[in-house]
Design a protein around this motif. Sequence first.
Motif, mmCIF file in Angstrom:
data_model
loop_
_atom_site.group_PDB
_atom_site.id
_atom_site.type_symbol
_atom_site.label_atom_id
_atom_site.label_comp_id
_atom_site.label_asym_id
_atom_site.label_seq_id
_atom_site.Cartn_x
_atom_site.Cartn_y
_atom_site.Cartn_z
ATOM 1 N N GLU A 1 -7.783 6.063 3.727
ATOM 2 C CA GLU A 1 -8.061 4.648 4.432
ATOM 3 C C GLU A 1 -6.975 3.775 4.685
ATOM 4 O OE1 GLU A 1 -10.570 2.999 1.080
ATOM 5 O OE2 GLU A 1 -11.799 4.683 1.137
ATOM 6 N N TYR A 2 -5.824 4.238 4.406
ATOM 7 C CA TYR A 2 -4.559 3.204 4.698
ATOM 8 C C TYR A 2 -3.486 3.721 5.338
ATOM 9 C CZ TYR A 2 -7.074 1.387 0.535
ATOM 10 O OH TYR A 2 -7.954 0.704 -0.352
ATOM 11 N N ASN B 1 -4.882 -5.713 5.042
ATOM 12 C CA ASN B 1 -5.998 -6.549 4.681
ATOM 13 C C ASN B 1 -6.181 -6.175 3.244
ATOM 14 O OD1 ASN B 1 -7.870 -8.352 5.219
ATOM 15 N ND2 ASN B 1 -9.274 -6.981 6.044
ATOM 16 N N SER B 2 -5.658 -5.172 2.624
ATOM 17 C CA SER B 2 -5.978 -4.675 1.104
ATOM 18 C C SER B 2 -4.886 -5.341 0.338
ATOM 19 C CB SER B 2 -5.917 -3.272 1.008
ATOM 20 O OG SER B 2 -4.535 -2.696 1.033
ATOM 21 N N SER B 3 -3.824 -6.144 0.924
ATOM 22 C CA SER B 3 -2.857 -6.855 0.144
ATOM 23 C C SER B 3 -3.559 -8.368 -0.236
ATOM 24 C CB SER B 3 -1.729 -6.644 0.726
ATOM 25 O OG SER B 3 -0.583 -7.682 0.124
ATOM 26 N N CYS C 1 0.943 -1.277 -0.066
ATOM 27 C CA CYS C 1 -0.278 0.067 0.023
ATOM 28 C C CYS C 1 0.714 1.186 0.031
ATOM 29 C CB CYS C 1 -1.054 0.066 1.164
ATOM 30 S SG CYS C 1 -0.465 0.023 2.780
ATOM 31 N N ASN D 1 -6.110 -2.088 7.574
ATOM 32 C CA ASN D 1 -6.501 -2.184 6.383
ATOM 33 C C ASN D 1 -5.712 -2.096 5.076
ATOM 34 O OD1 ASN D 1 -9.023 -1.929 4.729
ATOM 35 N ND2 ASN D 1 -8.519 -0.115 4.302
ATOM 36 N N CYS D 2 -4.478 -1.561 5.776
ATOM 37 C CA CYS D 2 -3.312 -1.694 4.601
ATOM 38 C C CYS D 2 -3.046 -3.078 4.488
ATOM 39 C CB CYS D 2 -2.101 -0.723 5.260
ATOM 40 S SG CYS D 2 -0.761 -1.264 4.122
ATOM 41 N N GLN E 1 -0.681 4.348 -1.883
ATOM 42 C CA GLN E 1 -2.053 3.978 -2.281
ATOM 43 C C GLN E 1 -3.158 4.987 -1.905
ATOM 44 O OE1 GLN E 1 -2.438 -0.239 -1.304
ATOM 45 N NE2 GLN E 1 -4.841 0.028 -1.279
#
Length: 621
Positions: free
Chosen positions: A342-343, A393-395, A334, A390-391, A337
Motif C-alpha cells: 500500500e505504500y 498521506n498516511s503521515s 512510512c 499514500n505514504c 510500513q
Amino acid sequence: MWSLQVFTVFAFAYVASGQFELPNPWTWRCVPQEGKDSVCVKELVTATTSGTSSNAACKITCGKYGPLWPKPKSAKIGNEVQYFLPSAVSENIVASEADKALVVQAVEIFKDNLNAYHPGYKKRQVVWRSRDGAKFIELRVSIEIEGPSQSHLTLDVSDEQYSLFVETLPSSSITNATIRAKTFFGARHGLETLSQLIDYEEAENSLMIVNSADIADQPSFTYRGLLLDTSRNYISVDSIKRTLDAMAANKLNTFHWHITDSHSFPMVLKSLPKMAYYGSYSDRDLYQPEDIRNLVVYGRVRGVRVLPEFDAPAHVGSGWEWGPQEGLGELTVCYKQEPWQEYCVEPPCGQLNIANENIYPVLGKIYKEMVELFGPIDMFHFGGDEVNLNCWNSSEEIVNYMSSNRVDRSADSFYGQWSIFQNRAYDLLTEANNNLPVPGILWTSHLTEKGRTTRFLDKNKYIIQIWSTGTDPLIKELLENKFRVIFSNYDAWYLDCGLGAWVGDGHNWCSPYKEWQAVYDNSPNKIALNLSSTVDLSLILGGEAALWSEQVDSESVDVRLWPRGSALGERLWSDPDHDWRDAEYRMVNHRQRLVKRGVQADRLQPEWCHQNEGLCYINKA
C-alpha cells in the motif's frame, strides 16, 4: 596401418613436449556471402592446401569490420597479419602534459589487454617464446591529441572521435599504428580499437596484428550508459572495476551508480557517519571515500564518467533512522510500513518527510560530499521516481503540514509539494557544486505524466530518463516540449527482467528476459520517429541499460551485464541501420574477447558455432 601412424604422431608430440600437443588439421578461409558480410569457413587441411590460417587470424582480417566492436563509422582492414611480441611494442605520445599523463595509463591498459590474449594469462603462466624461424615485427604506436586538454568528460563539449591508421611497409620489420584525436577520450577509444585488431596466434606463440587499417570513427550518441544498483545487494569494488573494464571495451562512457536506496546506505560520508552506520548491511559492505575516488579515476582513464545518483524523495529508509536521537525529528515516513504493497512498489518502503525542514540541511551535506567524491561533475542524477502519495498521506505530520499551509490533499497538491522539494534539492546541489549549475537527471514519474512536465520541471535544468516502454506517448510530449531525454525503456534495456519473482511466485514484473538481440535492435531514434516524424533528434542524448540488483550480487553481476551490455554499446556508438543478424558473428567473437580479459560474460552459442560461422542460423532472412 592408419591407426598406427596416428598413434605414432601422438606419441611423438607427447615425448617432445611433456604433454599432448595435437597438430591442428583445420584451416579457416574468409569467404564472401551474397548480401551479407564475409564469414570464416572451417576446412580440413590437405596435401594441396596452401596458405593455412588459424581461426583467430581469419577473424581479425575477414569482413568489412573484421573483429571490431562496436563497429566504426568507416573501416578498411588488411587481409594479412604480422607477428610480434608484447616486448616489441613502443609508443610515442604527442599531447599536453595533463593529457599525456592519462594516455600513459591508457597505454598500460592497452598492453595488459594484449597480454590477456595469451591462453596462460588467467593462470599467470604467460610465456612468450618465439618459434624457430618466426619473423616478428616491431609495433610502434603513435598517439597524437590535437585539441586543448580535456581530462574530464562533459555532456556538451567532449569530442570522442578518432582516426586510426595501421601501415606495414614492404620488406619492413616495423608496423606503425597512428591514432589521432582531439581529446584523450577519443585517443583512448582508438587504443581500444587497435587492441581489437590484435589477437594471439597459437602456431607462433605470439601476437598478430593486421598488416594495414584505415579507420575513422565517432559516436552516434553523447550519453552511452550503464546503471548498476548497489543498494539492494552490495556489489564489491572489484566487481565494479570489472564492469568499468568491460564498459571501456564497448566504448560505453557513463557508469550510472545507483549507490543508495531504501534497502541500504553503503556510502560512507564523513559529515554524516551515521548514514552508513545504520544503513549498511555490514561493516564490510561499504564504499569508503577512497573507494569512490579511486573508482572515479579508474573510470576516467577508461573513458567512463562515474555518474552519482542520490534517489529522493522516495527510495530512502535505511540509514535515516538517527534523526530523533539527534533532535532532528523523523527524517523519513512510512519506513518499513506494512502492508508494504500500500505504500511502495517493493519492501522496505520509505520516503523523505517533506514536512520536516531538517531534511534539507542533511541533503545539503550529502550533496556536498558527493560532489567532492565524484567531482568534477557535469551532471547529477536525482532519481525522483515512484513516489507513493499514500505514504505521505498516511503521515500525521505531513497531513498537518499540508493543512497548516492551506494545501489540500489532492494528488495535484502533493505533486506540487514534490516539485517544491525537487527545486530545493536542485538549488542545494548547485550550492554544493560551488554555485555552478549542472543538468539534473530525473526518471519519468508522476511529475512527468501528460501535461505535468512543463508545469513542474524546467527543461533547462532537467534531463528526463525514460524507463517506460518504447511506445509510451510521453516520449513524443517530452521531445515536443524540448526536454532532453535519455532512453532506458524497460521493454528492451532492463537487464534484471525475466527472472523468477522475488516476492511471490511466477516471473518478475518486467519479464520476459531481454536477450542481446532485443537490446541491439532497440533504437532510440527509431522509437522517437515512430511516435512523431517531426521531433528534434538532437534532444536524444543517448541511452542506458539498467541492472537493478534485487537478484544479483558480486558473484553474478558479470553474466547479467555481458555481453548484453555489448549490444547496447554498438547500438549507442554506431546506431546501425541493420538488425542484430548482421552483427552476430562479431558479437560472438567479441564475447570471447571479453572472457579473455577476465569478464565472466554469458555464453551465447556452442563453440562449434564460433568455429563454423554462418551455420548456426534460424533462417536465412
